[in-house]
Design a protein around this motif. Structure first.
Motif, PDB file in Angstrom:
ATOM      1  N   GLY A  15       0.803  -1.210   0.000  1.00 57.69           N
ATOM      2  CA  GLY A  15       0.000   0.000   0.000  1.00 57.69           C
ATOM      3  C   GLY A  15       0.837   1.261   0.000  1.00 57.69           C
ATOM      4  O   GLY A  15       0.562   2.209  -0.748  1.00 57.69           O
ATOM      5  N   ARG A  16       1.872   1.292   0.819  1.00 58.64           N
ATOM      6  CA  ARG A  16       2.743   2.473   0.871  1.00 58.64           C
ATOM      7  C   ARG A  16       3.469   2.665  -0.446  1.00 58.64           C
ATOM      8  O   ARG A  16       3.673   3.801  -0.896  1.00 58.64           O
ATOM      9  N   TYR A  17       3.867   1.565  -1.072  1.00 57.72           N
ATOM     10  CA  TYR A  17       4.560   1.635  -2.362  1.00 57.72           C
ATOM     11  C   TYR A  17       3.662   2.299  -3.422  1.00 57.72           C
ATOM     12  O   TYR A  17       4.084   3.213  -4.137  1.00 57.72           O
ATOM     13  N   VAL A  18       2.414   1.854  -3.507  1.00 60.85           N
ATOM     14  CA  VAL A  18       1.480   2.402  -4.489  1.00 60.85           C
ATOM     15  C   VAL A  18       1.113   3.843  -4.155  1.00 60.85           C
ATOM     16  O   VAL A  18       1.147   4.733  -5.018  1.00 60.85           O
ATOM     17  N   LEU A  19       0.770   4.104  -2.888  1.00 66.83           N
ATOM     18  CA  LEU A  19       0.310   5.441  -2.525  1.00 66.83           C
ATOM     19  C   LEU A  19       1.419   6.475  -2.595  1.00 66.83           C
ATOM     20  O   LEU A  19       1.148   7.647  -2.894  1.00 66.83           O
ATOM     21  N   ASP A  20       2.653   6.086  -2.350  1.00 64.05           N
ATOM     22  CA  ASP A  20       3.757   7.036  -2.504  1.00 64.05           C
ATOM     23  C   ASP A  20       3.904   7.468  -3.959  1.00 64.05           C
ATOM     24  O   ASP A  20       4.131   8.651  -4.250  1.00 64.05           O
ATOM     25  N   TRP A  21       3.783   6.500  -4.881  1.00 59.02           N
ATOM     26  CA  TRP A  21       3.871   6.839  -6.306  1.00 59.02           C
ATOM     27  C   TRP A  21       2.725   7.758  -6.701  1.00 59.02           C
ATOM     28  O   TRP A  21       2.916   8.761  -7.397  1.00 59.02           O
ATOM     29  N   GLU A  22       1.519   7.433  -6.248  1.00 60.23           N
ATOM     30  CA  GLU A  22       0.353   8.212  -6.638  1.00 60.23           C
ATOM     31  C   GLU A  22       0.377   9.606  -6.012  1.00 60.23           C
ATOM     32  O   GLU A  22      -0.034  10.576  -6.649  1.00 60.23           O
ATOM     33  N   GLN A  23       0.834   9.713  -4.764  1.00 62.92           N
ATOM     34  CA  GLN A  23       0.899  11.026  -4.135  1.00 62.92           C
ATOM     35  C   GLN A  23       1.802  11.963  -4.923  1.00 62.92           C
ATOM     36  O   GLN A  23       1.456  13.127  -5.154  1.00 62.92           O
ATOM     37  N   ALA A  24       2.947  11.460  -5.362  1.00 66.06           N
ATOM     38  CA  ALA A  24       3.866  12.286  -6.150  1.00 66.06           C
ATOM     39  C   ALA A  24       3.231  12.716  -7.469  1.00 66.06           C
ATOM     40  O   ALA A  24       3.387  13.880  -7.900  1.00 66.06           O
ATOM     41  N   ARG A  25       2.492  11.805  -8.126  1.00 69.26           N
ATOM     42  CA  ARG A  25       1.872  12.148  -9.413  1.00 69.26           C
ATOM     43  C   ARG A  25       0.704  13.103  -9.219  1.00 69.26           C
ATOM     44  O   ARG A  25       0.502  14.020 -10.018  1.00 69.26           O
ATOM     45  N   PHE A  26      -0.085  12.912  -8.178  1.00 67.67           N
ATOM     46  CA  PHE A  26      -1.175  13.849  -7.900  1.00 67.67           C
ATOM     47  C   PHE A  26      -0.624  15.243  -7.596  1.00 67.67           C
ATOM     48  O   PHE A  26      -1.176  16.249  -8.065  1.00 67.67           O
ATOM     49  N   ASP A  27       0.441  15.311  -6.803  1.00 63.65           N
ATOM     50  CA  ASP A  27       1.021  16.612  -6.462  1.00 63.65           C
ATOM     51  C   ASP A  27       1.404  17.380  -7.715  1.00 63.65           C
ATOM     52  O   ASP A  27       1.179  18.595  -7.810  1.00 63.65           O
ATOM     53  N   THR A  28       1.982  16.686  -8.691  1.00 63.43           N
ATOM     54  CA  THR A  28       2.371  17.338  -9.939  1.00 63.43           C
ATOM     55  C   THR A  28       1.162  17.723 -10.778  1.00 63.43           C
ATOM     56  O   THR A  28       1.100  18.821 -11.351  1.00 63.43           O
TER      57      THR A  28
END
Length: 240
Positions: A15-28
């Motif tokens: 979960g942390r692996y997926v959400l870390d990737w998505e958080q970075a993409r959402f931020d951008t």
């Protein structure tokens, strides 16, 4: 999807692996979107709008801990009132994803944007979901291919602006193996881009026949008026 299953997965290494990737993409993706109202539908445990500068940012969903408690298929917002919507992992765990997209189209303003993340069935994560389709979250969802989601969005009048794939490491449960195989992220983006475990799509609501009126910043050259000599009375008279 029960809250306990969801929270258990969010706290896991996967979960942390997926959400870390998505958080970075959402931020951008949300950083350059402006307006008056922004809405996050689903996963209120994470603030996917925190990099956005819209003043009113709300979360909505059927569970507790949201600003607006509602059903995903019946959003309590007036038509054309929201500038930006983020939709993290909602469609693949809903019994009526078409209705959710119709509601999003209804409440978005013209030229409003929706940003969606989902699990990719054409990936190692999709293979594991096929083998464990009756398991816990996230393997109990109906994954939507990015191409299929693009078709749905186009039918509703959206224009897909951009998209990206990520999480190429196999869905392993141990943190140490996720770290050891992290080199697959770079290799996946280069060699098999479409097969990432998750994807992010950004789409813009287009309105047929609508034309945005923008200021005409081009300076018009003003033609200089030709100067004509002014005849003066008495200038040609001979002096006596």
């Amino acid at each position: 999807m029960s809250n306990s299953d969801l929270q258990r997965w969010l706290d896991s290494a996967q979960g942390r692996y997926v959400l870390d990737w998505e958080q970075a993409r959402f931020d951008t993706a949300v950083a350059d979107v402006f307006g008056f109202n922004a809405l996050q539908i689903g996963l209120p445990q994470f603030d996917f709008l925190h990099s956005n500068r819209i003043a009113l940012r709300q979360t909505a969903g059927p569970c507790s801990g949201v600003d607006v408690r509602c059903d995903f298929t019946a959003l309590p917002f007036t038509a054309q009132s929201i500038d930006l919507i983020v939709l993290p992992h909602v469609l693949e765990f809903s019994s009526d994803p078409h209705q959710i997209l119709r509601e999003i189209e209804r409440v978005l303003i013209p030229e409003g944007q929706v940003i969606i993340t989902g699990f990719n069935p054409l990936s190692l994560w999709g293979v594991k979901r096929y083998l464990k389709r009756h398991g816990d979250f996230p393997w109990n969802g109906s994954y939507l291919a990015a191409a299929r989601l693009k078709d749905w969005l186009k039918l509703l009048g959206f224009e897909v602006d951009r998209g990206s794939f990520g999480c190429y490491v196999p869905p392993l449960e141990q943190q140490q193996w996720l770290r050891r195989l992290y080199f697959m992220e770079k290799a996946g983006r280069r060699w098999w881009n479409f097969s990432g475990g998750v994807y992010l799509l950004r789409a813009i609501k287009r309105v047929h026949g609508m034309r945005l009126i923008t200021p005409n910043w081009r300076k018009k050259m003003v033609r200089a008026k030709a100067l004509r000599p002014i005849a003066q009375k008495g200038c040609n008279k001979e002096t006596q």
